[in-house]
Motif scaffolding. Structure first.
Motif, short mmCIF file in Angstrom:
data_model
loop_
_atom_site.label_atom_id
_atom_site.label_comp_id
_atom_site.label_asym_id
_atom_site.label_seq_id
_atom_site.Cartn_x
_atom_site.Cartn_y
_atom_site.Cartn_z
N GLY A 89 1.11 -0.92 0.18
CA GLY A 89 -0.17 0.59 0.16
C GLY A 89 1.09 1.40 -0.38
N SER A 90 2.52 1.05 -0.14
CA SER A 90 2.90 2.45 -0.05
C SER A 90 3.74 2.50 -1.08
CB SER A 90 3.27 2.75 1.34
OG SER A 90 4.71 1.71 1.93
N SER A 91 4.72 3.21 -1.83
CA SER A 91 5.92 3.49 -2.57
C SER A 91 6.04 5.09 -1.82
CB SER A 91 5.53 3.55 -4.19
OG SER A 91 4.61 4.53 -4.15
N ARG A 92 7.82 4.45 -2.45
CA ARG A 92 9.27 5.67 -2.69
C ARG A 92 9.96 5.75 -3.37
NH1 ARG A 92 11.40 4.77 3.40
NH2 ARG A 92 12.69 2.21 2.78
N ARG A 93 10.47 6.90 -4.22
CA ARG A 93 10.81 7.27 -4.30
C ARG A 93 13.14 7.97 -3.63
NH1 ARG A 93 11.01 5.79 -10.17
NH2 ARG A 93 9.44 4.94 -10.62
N PRO A 94 13.55 6.82 -3.66
CA PRO A 94 14.47 7.34 -2.39
C PRO A 94 15.89 8.08 -3.27
CG PRO A 94 14.85 5.15 -2.15
CD PRO A 94 13.19 5.52 -3.14
N LEU A 95 15.85 8.05 -4.85
CA LEU A 95 17.10 8.42 -5.11
C LEU A 95 16.80 8.19 -6.58
CD1 LEU A 95 19.98 9.23 -4.73
CD2 LEU A 95 20.79 6.98 -4.90
N SER A 96 17.61 9.68 -6.99
CA SER A 96 17.25 9.59 -8.69
C SER A 96 18.27 10.32 -8.83
CB SER A 96 16.10 10.48 -9.17
OG SER A 96 16.74 10.20 -10.63
N GLU A 97 19.80 10.05 -9.59
CA GLU A 97 21.10 10.12 -9.99
C GLU A 97 21.76 9.68 -11.28
OE1 GLU A 97 24.15 9.75 -6.78
OE2 GLU A 97 24.21 7.92 -8.00
N ARG A 98 22.56 10.93 -11.52
CA ARG A 98 22.70 11.23 -12.80
C ARG A 98 24.97 11.30 -13.15
NH1 ARG A 98 20.79 12.38 -19.13
NH2 ARG A 98 19.49 10.95 -18.64
N ARG A 99 25.21 10.62 -13.20
CA ARG A 99 26.75 10.51 -13.22
C ARG A 99 27.09 10.49 -14.48
NH1 ARG A 99 28.40 10.06 -6.51
NH2 ARG A 99 27.00 11.21 -5.69
N VAL A 100 27.99 11.80 -14.21
CA VAL A 100 28.66 11.81 -15.86
C VAL A 100 30.81 11.78 -15.28
CG1 VAL A 100 29.18 12.47 -18.06
CG2 VAL A 100 27.18 12.81 -16.41
N ALA A 101 31.18 11.41 -16.42
CA ALA A 101 32.92 11.48 -16.57
C ALA A 101 33.25 11.68 -18.05
CB ALA A 101 33.10 9.66 -15.96
N SER A 102 34.37 12.65 -17.57
CA SER A 102 34.57 12.94 -19.13
C SER A 102 35.25 12.32 -20.44
CB SER A 102 36.22 13.98 -18.94
OG SER A 102 35.67 15.40 -17.62
N PHE A 103 34.70 12.25 -21.60
CA PHE A 103 34.24 11.10 -22.36
C PHE A 103 35.01 12.03 -23.92
CE2 PHE A 103 30.14 10.91 -21.74
CZ PHE A 103 29.65 10.96 -23.00
N SER A 104 34.86 11.00 -25.17
CA SER A 104 34.99 11.59 -26.21
C SER A 104 35.28 10.21 -27.00
CB SER A 104 36.72 12.36 -26.81
OG SER A 104 37.49 11.25 -26.39
N LEU A 105 34.74 11.30 -27.92
CA LEU A 105 34.12 9.87 -29.30
C LEU A 105 35.52 9.97 -30.95
CD1 LEU A 105 30.66 11.38 -30.06
CD2 LEU A 105 31.03 9.09 -28.54
N GLU A 106 36.12 8.82 -30.55
CA GLU A 106 36.87 8.94 -31.65
C GLU A 106 36.15 7.76 -32.67
OE1 GLU A 106 39.72 9.79 -30.35
OE2 GLU A 106 39.77 9.86 -28.85
N THR A 107 36.70 8.23 -33.88
CA THR A 107 36.54 8.87 -35.15
C THR A 107 37.77 8.57 -36.01
OG1 THR A 107 36.08 10.52 -36.09
CG2 THR A 107 34.27 9.63 -35.27
N GLU A 108 37.60 8.15 -37.54
CA GLU A 108 38.53 7.82 -38.05
C GLU A 108 39.22 9.38 -38.57
OE1 GLU A 108 37.99 5.31 -41.46
OE2 GLU A 108 37.92 3.65 -40.57
N SER A 109 38.16 10.07 -38.71
CA SER A 109 38.64 11.74 -39.12
C SER A 109 38.95 12.27 -37.60
CB SER A 109 37.85 12.13 -39.64
OG SER A 109 36.36 11.96 -38.79
N GLY A 110 38.99 12.03 -36.18
CA GLY A 110 39.84 12.68 -35.46
C GLY A 110 38.59 12.12 -34.40
N ARG A 111 38.39 13.57 -33.22
CA ARG A 111 38.14 13.48 -31.83
C ARG A 111 37.32 14.28 -31.68
NH1 ARG A 111 41.11 13.76 -26.47
NH2 ARG A 111 42.25 15.53 -27.40
N ILE A 112 36.17 13.51 -30.99
CA ILE A 112 35.19 14.68 -30.31
C ILE A 112 35.25 14.97 -29.02
CG2 ILE A 112 32.97 15.51 -30.27
CD1 ILE A 112 32.71 15.37 -33.91
#
Length: 258
Positions: A89-112
């Motif tokens: 008969g009850s519910s709760r949402r004690p936590l919602s989070e998003r965490r991110v590290a530094s990263f890049s996208l590597e391609t054949e023609s370079g990096r973003i």
């Protein structure tokens, strides 16, 4: 008598909630339609030819400082986590989070480079391989990974009342990632021989809502092809029926019939 009152209140709350769910379903359908339009109208750009402004790019995720995926383990560059507790008969949402590290996208023609702020503001549409749901039952002794995470996040005790479910979505190093956002020259990076494309480009948050997926654009479009019609039809039916029930139970509807 008490049971009748309880049943009446439950039906009233359920009908009101159903109306909200229907409206949200319609809104989600239009959001997915806008994503489909964006994917169709924005062809993939390569780092050495991308223009400043809204752009879609694709590359291999690379990072030197990965995060740990909570509860289940493994490396990631970003995760989205929601914790929900459900009991009798009850519910709760004690936590919602998003965490991110530094990263890049590597391609054949370079990096973003990818701005952490862009990932924090982005909408995710990740494959089944990058999503997980883990439930710890109320009678179950949680594993050490769960205990450690609950302790570091200071989550409330479950006791014998709540089942706790962890909903996860994450992006791993090595994933082929489709990303949409605003692309700018990154003046904070060394460029390759003065060329602003290969090492001096960054995907950031800005005048568009970023979007990330480990699915190819063709699959994203296929999933959204009939999404708007289905969401609108489903949402309207749920909202209409729920609203009629709510108006009748609350006594508002009979007023219009007088």
């Amino acid at each position: 008598m008490i049971l009748a009152v309880f049943l009446y209140a439950a039906l009233l709350i359920a009908s009101a909630s159903g109306t909200v769910v229907g409206v949200v379903t319609v809104a989600k359908g239009f959001a997915r339609y806008r994503q489909a339009v964006t994917i169709t109208d924005t062809p993939l750009s390569s780092p050495d030819a991308v223009a400043v402004g809204p752009a879609a790019v694709s590359g291999t995720v690379s990072t030197g400082s990965p995060l740990a995926v909570p509860v289940i383990g493994g490396d990631c560059v970003a995760y989205d986590l929601s914790v929900r507790d459900s009991g009798y008969g009850s519910s709760r949402r004690p936590l919602s989070e998003r965490r991110v590290a530094s990263f890049s996208l590597e391609t054949e023609s370079g990096r973003i480079e990818v701005s952490p702020e862009a990932v924090e503001a982005a909408e995710f549409d990740l494959s089944e391989e990058r999503r997980a749901e883990r439930t710890v039952e109320s009678y179950e002794n949680p594993p050490e990974q769960v205990v450690s995470f609950e302790r570091t996040r200071n989550l409330p005790e479950r006791g014998m009342q709540y089942d706790r479910t962890f909903d996860l979505a994450w992006i791993e190093p090595g994933d082929e990632l489709y990303a949409f956002g605003r692309v700018d020259a990154n003046t904070g990076l060394e460029t390759d021989g003065g060329t602003a494309g290969s090492k001096g480009t960054i995907l950031r948050d800005g005048d568009v809502t970023p979007f990330f997926s480990d699915k190819p654009p063709e699959e994203l479009l296929r999933e959204r092809r009939f999404g708007l019609v289905w969401s609108v039809c489903k949402g309207l039916v749920v909202a209409t029926v729920s609203l009629v029930v709510f108006l009748w139970l609350s006594g508002i509807a009979p007023l219009f019939l007088l």
